[in-house]
Scaffold this active site. Sequence first.
Site, PDB file in Angstrom:
ATOM      1  N   LEU A  98       0.702  -0.853   0.034  1.00 47.21           N
ATOM      2  CA  LEU A  98      -0.037   0.154   0.225  1.00 47.21           C
ATOM      3  C   LEU A  98       1.187   1.339   0.033  1.00 47.21           C
ATOM      4  CD1 LEU A  98      -2.867  -1.414   2.523  1.00 47.21           C
ATOM      5  CD2 LEU A  98      -3.238  -0.770   0.327  1.00 47.21           C
ATOM      6  N   THR A 113      -2.581  -9.623   8.484  1.00 44.64           N
ATOM      7  CA  THR A 113      -1.852 -10.667   9.009  1.00 44.64           C
ATOM      8  C   THR A 113      -0.852 -11.408   7.673  1.00 44.64           C
ATOM      9  OG1 THR A 113      -2.996 -12.919   8.919  1.00 44.64           O
ATOM     10  CG2 THR A 113      -3.966 -11.606   7.205  1.00 44.64           C
ATOM     11  N   HIS A 114       0.254 -11.818   8.162  1.00 44.39           N
ATOM     12  CA  HIS A 114       1.242 -12.499   7.378  1.00 44.39           C
ATOM     13  C   HIS A 114       1.252 -13.055   7.748  1.00 44.39           C
ATOM     14  CE1 HIS A 114       4.770 -11.815   4.750  1.00 44.39           C
ATOM     15  NE2 HIS A 114       5.568 -12.606   6.079  1.00 44.39           N
ATOM     16  N   ASP A 146       2.323  -0.101   8.691  1.00 50.68           N
ATOM     17  CA  ASP A 146       3.415   0.996   8.583  1.00 50.68           C
ATOM     18  C   ASP A 146       3.247   0.737   7.075  1.00 50.68           C
ATOM     19  OD1 ASP A 146       6.219   0.553  10.301  1.00 50.68           O
ATOM     20  OD2 ASP A 146       5.702  -0.035   8.665  1.00 50.68           O
ATOM     21  N   GLY A 148       6.267   0.428   6.247  1.00 53.50           N
ATOM     22  CA  GLY A 148       7.596  -0.092   5.593  1.00 53.50           C
ATOM     23  C   GLY A 148       6.736  -1.396   5.261  1.00 53.50           C
ATOM     24  N   ASP A 150       5.707  -5.269   5.326  1.00 48.91           N
ATOM     25  CA  ASP A 150       5.704  -6.051   7.319  1.00 48.91           C
ATOM     26  C   ASP A 150       6.026  -5.994   7.630  1.00 48.91           C
ATOM     27  OD1 ASP A 150       5.281  -8.775   4.331  1.00 48.91           O
ATOM     28  OD2 ASP A 150       3.655  -7.602   5.783  1.00 48.91           O
TER      29      ASP A 150
HETATM   30  C1  GRF Z   1      -2.763 -15.664   4.058  1.00 50.62           C
HETATM   31  O1  GRF Z   1      -2.295 -16.566   4.692  1.00 50.62           O
HETATM   32  C2  GRF Z   1      -2.537 -14.710   4.260  1.00 50.62           C
HETATM   33  O2  GRF Z   1      -1.355 -14.279   5.643  1.00 50.62           O
HETATM   34  C3  GRF Z   1      -1.107 -13.944   3.084  1.00 50.62           C
HETATM   35  O3  GRF Z   1      -2.011 -14.446   1.941  1.00 50.62           O
HETATM   36  C4  GRF Z   1      -3.073 -15.669   3.114  1.00 50.62           C
HETATM   37  C5  GRF Z   1      -4.710 -15.635   1.740  1.00 50.62           C
HETATM   38  O4  GRF Z   1      -5.362 -16.840   2.284  1.00 50.62           O
HETATM   39  N1  GRF Z   1      -1.144 -12.577   2.697  1.00 50.62           N
HETATM   40  P1  GRF Z   1      -6.924 -16.302   2.004  1.00 50.62           P
HETATM   41  O5  GRF Z   1      -6.851 -15.751   1.138  1.00 50.62           O
HETATM   42  O6  GRF Z   1      -7.180 -15.399   3.123  1.00 50.62           O
HETATM   43  O7  GRF Z   1      -6.807 -17.820   2.052  1.00 50.62           O
END
Ligand code: GRF
Length: 200
Positions: A98, A113-114, A146, A148, A150
Amino acid sequence: LKLAVLISGGGSNLQALLAAAADPAYPAQIVCVGSDTDAAGIAHAHAAGIPSFIVRPGDFTNREAWGLALAAALREHGIGEDPEEQSLVVSAGLMRILPAEFVRTFTPNLINTHPALLPLFPGAHAVRDALAAGATETGVTVHVIDEGVDTGPVIRQARVRVLPGENEADLHERIKELERPLLVETVREIALGKIQLSQL
Ligand code: GRF
């Protein structure tokens, strides 16, 4: 708490949030779903009767212009409009960085979420990178976005052991088994004020 969920793919995390928000006792409502492409996950929004929109980077001359259009689409759906009503933008599998102006507009009410234990394995190939590094443990991180990549403040993490000889797809699915409830619970705690994003 009004939620906007941004996706690029299958949207299983979106699906988990939709299922949670279907319960009137859940303290957050998903008001829109946005994507950078005609992601398969948009079908989950349609099935739930949630408005969705696609803002394609290819339609804009640069990332900043795309970011402005994405911000405008969110505002059109009531996100970030009303200072009285807290909004939260959740990137759940949005495979785009972004632009800084977009981040400045929404953070800290902007989380991602990562699928790794940040700061380990940032970037678009976290699961593959963990396997390549021979990690015996990895996991998932929910963090504030933020400027950066991740790098924002960590909100919650969950750990998963890597099974010997496991491939990327299997490991990623096992990570998602933790990720989906972690995201649902983290959003709940933000909505209830148990997590103050501005104080992280
Ligand atoms: C998730 O594991 C997220 O952390 C990552 O991409 C995946 C997306 O999975 N960036 P979904 O589309 O929610 O099944």
